[in-house]
Structures are given as C-alpha cells and as structure tokens.
Design a protein around this motif. Structure first.
Motif, PDB file in Angstrom:
ATOM      1  N   TYR A  93       0.829  -1.204   0.000  1.00  5.40           N
ATOM      2  CA  TYR A  93       0.000   0.000   0.000  1.00  5.40           C
ATOM      3  C   TYR A  93       0.867   1.259   0.000  1.00  5.40           C
ATOM      4  O   TYR A  93       0.516   2.274  -0.610  1.00  5.40           O
ATOM      5  N   GLY A  94       2.027   1.193   0.681  1.00  8.98           N
ATOM      6  CA  GLY A  94       2.943   2.326   0.679  1.00  8.98           C
ATOM      7  C   GLY A  94       3.384   2.684  -0.732  1.00  8.98           C
ATOM      8  O   GLY A  94       3.492   3.860  -1.094  1.00  8.98           O
ATOM      9  N   ILE A  95       3.635   1.660  -1.553  1.00 11.00           N
ATOM     10  CA  ILE A  95       4.010   1.894  -2.950  1.00 11.00           C
ATOM     11  C   ILE A  95       2.850   2.528  -3.705  1.00 11.00           C
ATOM     12  O   ILE A  95       3.025   3.483  -4.479  1.00 11.00           O
ATOM     13  N   HIS A 123      -0.590  -4.361  -6.590  1.00 12.29           N
ATOM     14  CA  HIS A 123      -1.394  -4.622  -7.787  1.00 12.29           C
ATOM     15  C   HIS A 123      -2.884  -4.520  -7.461  1.00 12.29           C
ATOM     16  O   HIS A 123      -3.673  -3.964  -8.247  1.00 12.29           O
ATOM     17  N   SER A 124      -3.279  -5.060  -6.315  1.00 15.53           N
ATOM     18  CA  SER A 124      -4.680  -5.001  -5.916  1.00 15.53           C
ATOM     19  C   SER A 124      -5.127  -3.557  -5.696  1.00 15.53           C
ATOM     20  O   SER A 124      -6.229  -3.162  -6.096  1.00 15.53           O
ATOM     21  N   TYR A 125      -4.247  -2.768  -5.097  1.00 14.48           N
ATOM     22  CA  TYR A 125      -4.572  -1.357  -4.860  1.00 14.48           C
ATOM     23  C   TYR A 125      -4.874  -0.631  -6.169  1.00 14.48           C
ATOM     24  O   TYR A 125      -5.892   0.052  -6.299  1.00 14.48           O
ATOM     25  N   PHE A 126      -3.988  -0.778  -7.149  1.00 14.79           N
ATOM     26  CA  PHE A 126      -4.176  -0.064  -8.417  1.00 14.79           C
ATOM     27  C   PHE A 126      -5.395  -0.590  -9.183  1.00 14.79           C
ATOM     28  O   PHE A 126      -6.092   0.175  -9.849  1.00 14.79           O
ATOM     29  N   GLY A 127      -5.632  -1.889  -9.090  1.00 14.48           N
ATOM     30  CA  GLY A 127      -6.767  -2.453  -9.803  1.00 14.48           C
ATOM     31  C   GLY A 127      -8.094  -1.890  -9.322  1.00 14.48           C
ATOM     32  O   GLY A 127      -9.010  -1.668 -10.121  1.00 14.48           O
ATOM     33  N   TRP A 128      -8.191  -1.636  -8.022  1.00 14.72           N
ATOM     34  CA  TRP A 128      -9.450  -1.148  -7.462  1.00 14.72           C
ATOM     35  C   TRP A 128      -9.527   0.371  -7.393  1.00 14.72           C
ATOM     36  O   TRP A 128     -10.587   0.964  -7.622  1.00 14.72           O
ATOM     37  N   ALA A 132     -16.174  -0.308   9.067  1.00 14.55           N
ATOM     38  CA  ALA A 132     -17.226  -1.306   8.847  1.00 14.55           C
ATOM     39  C   ALA A 132     -16.691  -2.528   8.105  1.00 14.55           C
ATOM     40  O   ALA A 132     -17.036  -3.672   8.429  1.00 14.55           O
ATOM     41  N   LEU A 133     -15.832  -2.301   7.121  1.00 12.26           N
ATOM     42  CA  LEU A 133     -15.275  -3.421   6.356  1.00 12.26           C
ATOM     43  C   LEU A 133     -14.370  -4.296   7.217  1.00 12.26           C
ATOM     44  O   LEU A 133     -14.380  -5.529   7.100  1.00 12.26           O
ATOM     45  N   VAL A 134     -13.577  -3.658   8.082  1.00 10.65           N
ATOM     46  CA  VAL A 134     -12.711  -4.435   8.971  1.00 10.65           C
ATOM     47  C   VAL A 134     -13.553  -5.254   9.943  1.00 10.65           C
ATOM     48  O   VAL A 134     -13.254  -6.427  10.223  1.00 10.65           O
ATOM     49  N   ALA A 135     -14.616  -4.635  10.456  1.00  9.16           N
ATOM     50  CA  ALA A 135     -15.504  -5.357  11.375  1.00  9.16           C
ATOM     51  C   ALA A 135     -16.149  -6.554  10.695  1.00  9.16           C
ATOM     52  O   ALA A 135     -16.430  -7.578  11.333  1.00  9.16           O
ATOM     53  N   ALA A 136     -16.357  -6.436   9.374  1.00  9.00           N
ATOM     54  CA  ALA A 136     -16.958  -7.538   8.612  1.00  9.00           C
ATOM     55  C   ALA A 136     -15.909  -8.533   8.120  1.00  9.00           C
ATOM     56  O   ALA A 136     -16.232  -9.448   7.358  1.00  9.00           O
ATOM     57  N   ASP A 137     -14.647  -8.322   8.552  1.00  6.95           N
ATOM     58  CA  ASP A 137     -13.538  -9.203   8.169  1.00  6.95           C
ATOM     59  C   ASP A 137     -13.344  -9.233   6.652  1.00  6.95           C
ATOM     60  O   ASP A 137     -13.082 -10.289   6.053  1.00  6.95           O
ATOM     61  N   ALA A 138     -13.482  -8.070   6.021  1.00  6.32           N
ATOM     62  CA  ALA A 138     -13.323  -7.968   4.563  1.00  6.32           C
ATOM     63  C   ALA A 138     -11.857  -8.062   4.182  1.00  6.32           C
ATOM     64  O   ALA A 138     -10.969  -7.715   4.971  1.00  6.32           O
ATOM     65  N   PRO A 139     -11.554  -8.491   2.963  1.00  3.24           N
ATOM     66  CA  PRO A 139     -10.163  -8.555   2.509  1.00  3.24           C
ATOM     67  C   PRO A 139      -9.634  -7.162   2.183  1.00  3.24           C
ATOM     68  O   PRO A 139     -10.391  -6.189   2.063  1.00  3.24           O
ATOM     69  N   ALA A 140      -8.320  -7.074   2.004  1.00  4.71           N
ATOM     70  CA  ALA A 140      -7.696  -5.788   1.690  1.00  4.71           C
ATOM     71  C   ALA A 140      -8.230  -5.202   0.383  1.00  4.71           C
ATOM     72  O   ALA A 140      -8.335  -3.984   0.231  1.00  4.71           O
ATOM     73  N   SER A 141      -8.606  -6.048  -0.567  1.00  2.91           N
ATOM     74  CA  SER A 141      -9.117  -5.561  -1.851  1.00  2.91           C
ATOM     75  C   SER A 141     -10.389  -4.740  -1.679  1.00  2.91           C
ATOM     76  O   SER A 141     -10.627  -3.767  -2.405  1.00  2.91           O
ATOM     77  N   ALA A 142     -11.228  -5.099  -0.705  1.00  2.91           N
ATOM     78  CA  ALA A 142     -12.449  -4.327  -0.455  1.00  2.91           C
ATOM     79  C   ALA A 142     -12.116  -2.930   0.058  1.00  2.91           C
ATOM     80  O   ALA A 142     -12.775  -1.946  -0.287  1.00  2.91           O
ATOM     81  N   ALA A 152     -11.003  -0.834  -2.868  1.00  4.97           N
ATOM     82  CA  ALA A 152     -12.162  -0.377  -3.639  1.00  4.97           C
ATOM     83  C   ALA A 152     -12.814   0.831  -2.962  1.00  4.97           C
ATOM     84  O   ALA A 152     -13.291   1.760  -3.639  1.00  4.97           O
ATOM     85  N   LEU A 153     -12.802   0.851  -1.636  1.00  8.67           N
ATOM     86  CA  LEU A 153     -13.339   1.985  -0.893  1.00  8.67           C
ATOM     87  C   LEU A 153     -12.547   3.257  -1.185  1.00  8.67           C
ATOM     88  O   LEU A 153     -13.119   4.352  -1.294  1.00  8.67           O
ATOM     89  N   VAL A 154     -11.235   3.134  -1.337  1.00  6.40           N
ATOM     90  CA  VAL A 154     -10.390   4.283  -1.670  1.00  6.40           C
ATOM     91  C   VAL A 154     -10.832   4.892  -2.996  1.00  6.40           C
ATOM     92  O   VAL A 154     -10.961   6.114  -3.133  1.00  6.40           O
ATOM     93  N   GLY A 155     -11.068   4.039  -4.001  1.00  8.96           N
ATOM     94  CA  GLY A 155     -11.509   4.524  -5.304  1.00  8.96           C
ATOM     95  C   GLY A 155     -12.856   5.222  -5.221  1.00  8.96           C
ATOM     96  O   GLY A 155     -13.064   6.279  -5.830  1.00  8.96           O
ATOM     97  N   ALA A 156     -13.785   4.668  -4.462  1.00 14.82           N
ATOM     98  CA  ALA A 156     -15.101   5.280  -4.314  1.00 14.82           C
ATOM     99  C   ALA A 156     -15.001   6.635  -3.622  1.00 14.82           C
ATOM    100  O   ALA A 156     -15.706   7.587  -3.973  1.00 14.82           O
ATOM    101  N   ALA A 157     -14.097   6.741  -2.647  1.00 20.59           N
ATOM    102  CA  ALA A 157     -13.918   8.007  -1.929  1.00 20.59           C
ATOM    103  C   ALA A 157     -13.372   9.091  -2.854  1.00 20.59           C
ATOM    104  O   ALA A 157     -13.706  10.270  -2.715  1.00 20.59           O
TER     105      ALA A 157
END
Length: 464
Positions: free
Chosen positions: A297-299, A378-383, A427-437, A440-445
């Motif tokens: 994520y730092g990259i 890669h996941s960060y840029f994809g989302w 909320a996503l962390v509380a739902a045990d969501a993966p890092a990719s979710a 995706a939140l970053v892109g929506a923001a």
C-alpha cells in the motif's frame, strides 16, 4: 502604529508601475493555451518531484523491507508538510498576491510577500516542533513496531529538522506564481530535486566511499537541498530582479495583510490535513494485515500523493488567472479558467489511473520484487486506479477556488471523503473484509471527492 503609517506603506508608488488591467495577458489571453503555458514549467518541476520520489523509494527498497514499510508511516506527514506549504497556505499567498495585482495594486502585493514569509517561517517551526516531539508516538499509533518504528524515526528526525526550509521555498515560490511567474519557481524546484537525489543517494547508500547512513542519509538529501533552495529564492527576491521586490527596510506589520492570506490559506490547510488523515486512517487499518500489505500500500499511496503534484501543476497555473480575473471583476472568465483547468487535470490523471489499473507492474516493479508486496500493490491499483480522474478534478478545482478566495466547498468535499474512508473502512474491517475491499473503498472516496468539489464550486457565488 499610526493609520498614516499604514496608508503610506500600502499606497506609496512602486518603482515600476503595474500595467493596466487591459495590458495584463493573464486577463486577456485565451484560457486553454495560457493555462498550458503556465502549467508546463510546473509539470516539468513536478516530474522532478516524481523522480525524487522514485529515487528515494528505490534507495529505501535497497535498504530492506522494514525501511520500505517505515516510509509508508512517515510519508503522509512529509507530504502534509509539502501540501500545506505549497498547495494550501501557498495557494492563499498566490491568491492574495494575484488579486492585488489584478486590482492594479503592486505595492500591496509586495507587502503581502513579506507577510507571507513570516507565515512560512512560523509554519515550518510548528511542523519541526510537532514531529520532533510527537513523531515516535504518531508512528506507533499507526502501527509502527520494532525495527520499522526505529527506521521511521531515523528518517523523520532529519527530515523535519529542515521543515522551515521546505516552507520557505514553497512560500516564496507561491509569491512568484501569484505574479504569473511559473518559470523561476519551477527551475528552483528542479534544482532542489536534483540535489536531493544526489545527496540522498550518496549518504543513504554510502556511495563514493562515504559511510552508509541509511534512512537518515536519504532524508538528509531533502534537508540540505531545500535549505539551499530557500537561500537562493530569498536572495533573488531581495535583489529586485523579480516582478515583486522584498522591501525589508520599509516593512511594517499589518494585520489586514495576514488576514488576506490566512482567510484562504488557513481554511485551505484543512483540505490537505483531511487528505493525509484519510491516508493515516487507512494506513492504521492496513497495518493489521501485515508488513507486506502495508509495504504494498505504501508503494500505491506514494503514487496517489504524486498525482497531487500533477493536479498541482494545473491548479497553481489557474490561481493567478482566477485571482487576477476576480480582482479585476471578470468573474465569468475566472469560472471558465477553473473548469478548463479541472477538465485537463482529470483527463491526464485519469489516463494514469486507467493505465495502472490495467498494468500495475509499470509502477510496482520499480520498487520491489517481493511477491507478497507486489500483489498488495497490484490489488490497490486495480481497485483504486479508476477513481484517479475524479481525484485530479477535485484537487485542481480546490486550487482554482483559492484564486477566488472561496475554499469552503472543496474543504467540505474533502471532509466527505475522510468520513467515507473512516466509517466505511471501520465497517469493512468489522466484517472481516479482505484488503481488496478496502482498496475499492479508496476509489469510491475519490469519486465522492471529485464530484463533491465540482458541485460545491458550481453552487458557490464568486465575487470581486
């Protein structure tokens, strides 16, 4: 101080009269070609800034995974220093200077420049004090532990010891940009970037037989380079060779000058603060996923911060055009400048985001060969990549609004982005969501920020 003294300071004739508004090209020239002409030097300077970021991350990557994770902790604060001094308070400086010149008052612009320098010195001292006293605690709150925390502190102490120099360079560059001079600030920043790359690499990696100082050595490049840049700009403006001159001997404190700058700059500082707080909250959340995910994520976030300078290039080009138009009462032209700059920025940054969403290795492979770190990046840029265009639109319109001294709406849009990441991320962390979710939140923001800023400017009335 007497009222007569104040009047004499503001109203005394300058050595060289300011051209009439009709003769000012920023008020009469075609908008898009003029924006491009003003933005090109800034784009070149920002390329230099990008090269510095690539070089520093490359140096740090050679030092190991822990230093690479450590820079993810420090980088938001380092960019906050740059964003506040160059983009927020710097935008307030450029706005005040350009509005004075648009109204035909060159002497006021020169008095504003001296007050801006005082603000710059104070801003740098505040950053030095906060980061030297509370830096370790802040990095610990973000999840820094053990060797990662030690490496972060090693870099931070050296870097923030020179915060005054960073603020001075960006403040003086903003004064010059407010006059419409984009070339000298860009040339200075390029020189600073070149020095930073050479000095940081030499001391950080121990080149040419010198001791290997690690993270502290890499940070010393920025400390030394910006100190030299500040001295150069001070000498240049004091010499009278610029469009404004620093008239130190006749200087007198004037509250109205501080207000003119701070009514824009102080509120504008909330936007980068919210932007960095957004990153810090996200960094804190991702720290629970492990060092590899945090480093990846730092990259990715490093490029996100580097997109700000691209939007910055067009944004600061719009400030003197908008400011002078507002000062001259040409409100319709000011708005056309803002929308044109925002559209160009969104197009360029959007193309970068789409390209990296399709082929993230173009950026990621520059910094790491670790499979786990690369996968996270890669996941960060994809989302998040598809949202970059809206991010560019929002940032550039934020700068344009500074020229009109109307920054409230863009600041609220940044607040909406912050709340979405904070509440949605929790909320996503509380739902045990993966890092990719979360990515995706970053892109929506970003989408919320861009559309929110555009909507705010559309509904805000600009006046002289």
């Amino acid at each position: 101080m007497s009222k007569g003294r104040k009047r004499m300071t503001i109203d005394a004739p300058a050595d060289t009269p300011l051209p009439a508004a009709s003769a000012n090209r920023l008020l009469t020239a075609p908008i898009l070609p003029t924006l491009i002409r003003l933005a090109i030097p800034n784009v070149i300077a920002m390329v230099g800034t990008a090269v510095v970021a690539v070089a520093e991350t490359s140096y740090i990557g050679r030092l190991g995974t822990e230093p690479l994770a450590a820079i993810a902790l420090v980088f938001p604060f380092a960019m906050l220093t740059q964003m506040m001094s160059a983009g927020a308070m710097g935008g307030g400086v450029s706005s005040a200077v350009s509005r004075a010149l648009g109204a035909g008052d060159r002497t006021r612009a020169e008095v504003l420049a001296l007050h801006a320098i005082i603000i710059g010195v104070c801003g740098g001292l505040v950053f030095t004090l906060i980061m030297l006293v509370f830096g370790r605690s802040l990095y610990s709150l973000l999840g820094g532990r053990g060797e990662v925390l030690e490496q972060a502190c090693s870099y931070s102490v050296v870097l923030f010891s020179g915060a005054v120099s960073i603020w001075l360079v960006n403040t003086l560059a903003s004064v010059l940009r407010g006059t419409g001079d984009m070339i000298l600030p860009a040339a200075t920043l390029l020189g600073v970037a070149a020095l930073q790359i050479v000095i940081g690499g030499t001391f950080g990696l121990g080149l040419f037989g010198l001791p290997r100082l690690g993270m502290a050595g890499v940070a010393s490049g920025q400390l030394i380079a910006f100190s030299l840049g500040a001295v150069f700009l001070l000498l240049y403006m004091a010499s009278g060779r610029g469009r404004l001159r620093l008239r130190v001997k006749s200087f007198a404190f004037q509250r109205v000058m501080f207000i003119d700058i701070l009514k824009v700059g102080a509120m504008a500082c909330l936007a980068p603060l919210q932007s960095v707080l957004t990153i810090l909250i996200f960094t804190k959340i991702l720290a629970t996923f492990g060092t590899a995910t945090l480093a990846g994520y730092g990259i990715g976030s490093r490029l996100e911060f580097l997109l700000i300078p691209i939007a910055f290039a067009f944004g600061v080009a719009s400030i003197p055009m908008v400011g002078m138009a507002v000062g001259a009462g040409m409100i319709a032209r000011a708005r056309r400048v803002a929308w044109t700059a925002g559209a160009v920025s969104a197009l360029i940054i959007g193309l970068v985001g789409v390209a990296l969403a399709i082929q993230p290795s173009l950026w990621v492979s520059l910094f790491t060969s670790d499979p786990a770190v690369a996968a996270a990046a890669h996941s960060y840029f994809g989302w998040a990549g598809p949202g970059f265009a809206f991010f560019g639109l929002g940032v550039t319109l934020y700068f344009a609004s500074q020229g009109a001294a109307k920054v409230g709406g863009p600041v609220l849009a940044a607040t909406a982005r912050l709340l979405l990441v904070a509440v949605g991320g929790t909320a996503l962390v509380a739902a045990d969501a993966p890092a990719s979710a979360l990515f995706a939140l970053v892109g929506a923001a970003m989408v919320v920020y861009g559309l929110g800023t555009a909507g705010a400017i559309r509904m805000t009335r600009w006046v002289k």
